[in-house]
Design an enzyme around this catalytic site. Sequence first.
Site, short mmCIF file in Angstrom:
data_model
loop_
_atom_site.label_atom_id
_atom_site.label_comp_id
_atom_site.label_asym_id
_atom_site.label_seq_id
_atom_site.Cartn_x
_atom_site.Cartn_y
_atom_site.Cartn_z
N GLU A 32 75.28 -14.11 15.40
CA GLU A 32 74.11 -13.41 14.88
C GLU A 32 74.42 -12.71 13.55
OE1 GLU A 32 71.34 -14.00 16.07
OE2 GLU A 32 72.03 -14.97 17.92
N HIS B 117 73.69 -15.12 10.76
CA HIS B 117 72.27 -15.13 10.39
C HIS B 117 71.91 -13.89 9.58
CE1 HIS B 117 71.38 -18.63 12.75
NE2 HIS B 117 71.61 -18.05 13.92
#
Length: 455
Positions: free
Chosen positions: A23, A26
Site C-alpha cells: 500500500e 500506491h
Amino acid sequence: MSEFIGSIWWLIVALGVLVTFHEFGHYWVARRCGVKVLRFSVGFGKPLWSRRGKDGTEYVIAAIPLGGYVKMLDERESAVTANEVDQAFNRKSVFKRIAIVAAGPIANLLLCVALFWAMFVIGRPDYLPVVGHVEGIAASSGLRAGDTLLAVGERDTPTWSEAQLALLPLALDRTDARVRVRTAGGGESTRTLHLSQLPDSFDERRAVDLIGITPRHLLAPAVIGRVLPDSPAFGQLIEGDRVTAIDGEPVHSWDDIAPLVQKLGARGGEAMIEVERKDDPRLALLLAPRLTRNTQTGQDYWALGIASGRTAPPAKDAVLRYGPIDAIPASVREGAHQTQELFAMIGRAFSGRVSVQNTVAGPITIARAVNASAQHGAAWFLQILALLSLSLGILNLLPIPILDGGHLLYYLIELVKGSPVSERAMAAGQYVGLALIAGLMGLAFYNDIMNNLVR
C-alpha cells in the site's frame, strides 16, 4: 508459544509487513503524481489507531490484519470540491494512473529483493548437501554416499536447501539433470541424473525423495544409545559405541546396520562387528545375530539387540552468506530465479503436470510455513517473507478485475481505444473478478483442509 498461536502471530506479522509495503507503493506514487490520499489503512474494519497527517491523509491501523488499502480522492466515489478536482485520481492521465496502480506490486517485488539481500547478509544456517544414502534413480545414475552436490544444472548448490530447490523443478518436468559433485575421495565429477525415469504420476511433494537421495543429516549416526538385556550384544557392545563395519562392510549411518545384520543372519554364524569406543578407536567384537519376532507384525528378523542413540537433529554445518556488496547481485539473481520458477509452476498447474492441490496454498498452510521458518531463525523468516512478497506482487499483476492487474488491463484498453472503459463494463468486470477470486480462495481453503486437517 504453541504452534497454533505462533502460526497466527507470525502470519499477522508477515501480512502486516507485506501489505504495508504494497500500500505504501500506491501511496508514494499517488502523492508524487499529485493525487490526494484520503486514507492509508493497514487492515480492515474498526480503526484501532488513527492519525491525520499534515497532508490531510488519515493513517489507520485497523482491527482485521488481513489486508489494507489506500483510499484516494475520486469523483466516481464521492463529490469533489472545485478547488480539489485537480487532485482526483480519475482526473489524472492514464499513464499516471498506470504508475499508481502498478506501484503496489512493484513495491512487493522490490521488497522481495531487499529481503533476499538481508537474508544473504545475515546468513541462513543450513546443512551441507552431502549424500548419505542412495537408491533407485540416484544409484543407477552413479551417485554415491559421501558425494557432495556442488551444482545441479547451472545452479550452484552450497546447501541442501539449494540442492532441493534446484532438483524439484527438474523432477516435476522429468528432465535429466547434470549434477556436479565432489566425491568422498576429494575429486570432482559430473553425473547425469536420469529424472526422465520418474513415474508419470507421483506426489509432487515427494519428488526429491523419489529420486533416491537421502542427505547425510537425515541419517541417524551409527551410535548405540541402548543395548537390550539378554541380547547378542549385551555385555560386549555398550552405549556410545559407534559401529563402523559389520562383517567387513562399512557402516556410514544407523540405516546401514539393519540390512547388514539381516544379511549376516541369513548367512549364519558369527562375524566381526567393528566399533569405535571412547577409550579404544578400533575395536572388533565377534557376534552373531539372533532371530527375533516382531510382536506387532508377527514377522521374524535378525537382531543384535541394539537401539539408536539419536534424540535430536544434528547441528547445521553450513551457512549461505554473502558480504553486503556481493549480496546485491545475489539477491537480484535470486529474485529473478524465483520469479521464473513461480511462472513455471503456474504453467505446470494449468497444463496439468502438477496438481493444483499442491500449487495453491491457503492461510493455514502459509501460517504453518511462516511459523516454522520463524522458529529456524531470522534468515529463514526473511526468506519466506521474500517469497510471499514475490507471490503477492505477481498475484496482484494478474489481469483479474478487482486486482491491480485488472485495473491495469482497463487502462491499457483505454490507451488503445482512446477513451476510458465504460462504467457498465467495469462493473461487469468486478463481478467476474469477485467470482474468480472467490473460486481461488475456495480452492485454497479446500487445499488447506485436504493437506492439513484430513491427513
